[in-house]
Scaffold this motif. Sequence first.
Motif, mmCIF file in Angstrom:
data_model
loop_
_atom_site.group_PDB
_atom_site.id
_atom_site.type_symbol
_atom_site.label_atom_id
_atom_site.label_comp_id
_atom_site.label_asym_id
_atom_site.label_seq_id
_atom_site.Cartn_x
_atom_site.Cartn_y
_atom_site.Cartn_z
ATOM 1 N N SER A 91 44.454 38.780 34.037
ATOM 2 C CA SER A 91 45.683 38.592 34.815
ATOM 3 C C SER A 91 45.564 37.413 35.777
ATOM 4 O O SER A 91 46.559 36.755 36.098
ATOM 5 C CB SER A 91 46.004 39.868 35.598
ATOM 6 N N PHE A 92 44.345 37.184 36.256
ATOM 7 C CA PHE A 92 44.097 36.077 37.183
ATOM 8 C C PHE A 92 44.593 34.758 36.610
ATOM 9 O O PHE A 92 45.157 33.924 37.330
ATOM 10 C CB PHE A 92 42.588 35.996 37.463
ATOM 11 N N ALA A 142 39.753 40.955 40.898
ATOM 12 C CA ALA A 142 40.413 41.881 39.979
ATOM 13 C C ALA A 142 40.144 43.327 40.386
ATOM 14 O O ALA A 142 41.048 44.175 40.360
ATOM 15 C CB ALA A 142 39.924 41.627 38.553
ATOM 16 N N SER A 157 43.445 43.574 35.586
ATOM 17 C CA SER A 157 42.503 43.025 34.614
ATOM 18 C C SER A 157 42.111 41.604 35.012
ATOM 19 O O SER A 157 42.880 40.878 35.655
ATOM 20 C CB SER A 157 43.128 42.996 33.222
ATOM 21 N N ARG A 158 40.912 41.214 34.620
ATOM 22 C CA ARG A 158 40.421 39.863 34.909
ATOM 23 C C ARG A 158 41.337 38.804 34.305
ATOM 24 O O ARG A 158 41.573 37.749 34.907
ATOM 25 C CB ARG A 158 39.008 39.730 34.346
ATOM 26 N N TRP A 206 46.993 37.670 44.441
ATOM 27 C CA TRP A 206 45.643 37.220 44.104
ATOM 28 C C TRP A 206 45.066 36.363 45.230
ATOM 29 O O TRP A 206 43.885 36.475 45.576
ATOM 30 C CB TRP A 206 45.661 36.429 42.793
#
Length: 207
Positions: free
Chosen positions: A48-49, A39, A45-46, A17
């Motif tokens: 996951s950030f 992402a 997926s958002r 990231w």
Amino acid sequence: MDDLAGDTGWRGSREGWLQAAYEALIDGGVDSVKIMTLAARLKLSRTSFYWFFKDRADVLDALRARWVEATTVPLVSACREYAESGPEAMLNLLASFLSGRFDARFEFAARSWGLQDAAMAAAVGAADAERLDALAAMLGRWGHDAQDADVRARTVYLVQIGYISMRSDEPLETRLSRIPNYVEIYTGKRPAPREMARFRARLGLEP
């Protein structure tokens, strides 16, 4: 959270990231460092950030720290490297720029970021002061008095930052042909042929 930082499953990894944030900053400036954009770059997926960073400010803080490691740390380290003479000490510094140890693209992006953000502007100012102090200290070790070392340090630094800020595309051999003159201006002495040969070798070039 520390246990999750090494997760390399579908959520990605903290370093992944952060690398995406670095690439977004380089490509499009700080406004491009957005969670949805990162992402999309990673095809994750958002949500996951949030396994690795609290929010956008958190990843920007991590980027700022990475910038210091990629620019200020190698510059200061180069100023402290062993050298047989003042000119060779200066060549050590110049090699850090020409070899890529100093991340010029990151520096350009960070300075642009600082024009939009007070915290980043303060970080850039602190880095400038630390780098100039290291340069002046290096020159001082080779016999320059405080005033002379300060002015020479500023001359060196402003030229190098100028190359970055102007995105100079000067051919490498052209720049290398000017190095002995630069070193003479910066230190008052011209580098010896053996010092230039070692300098070129450090860059992976023929003497």
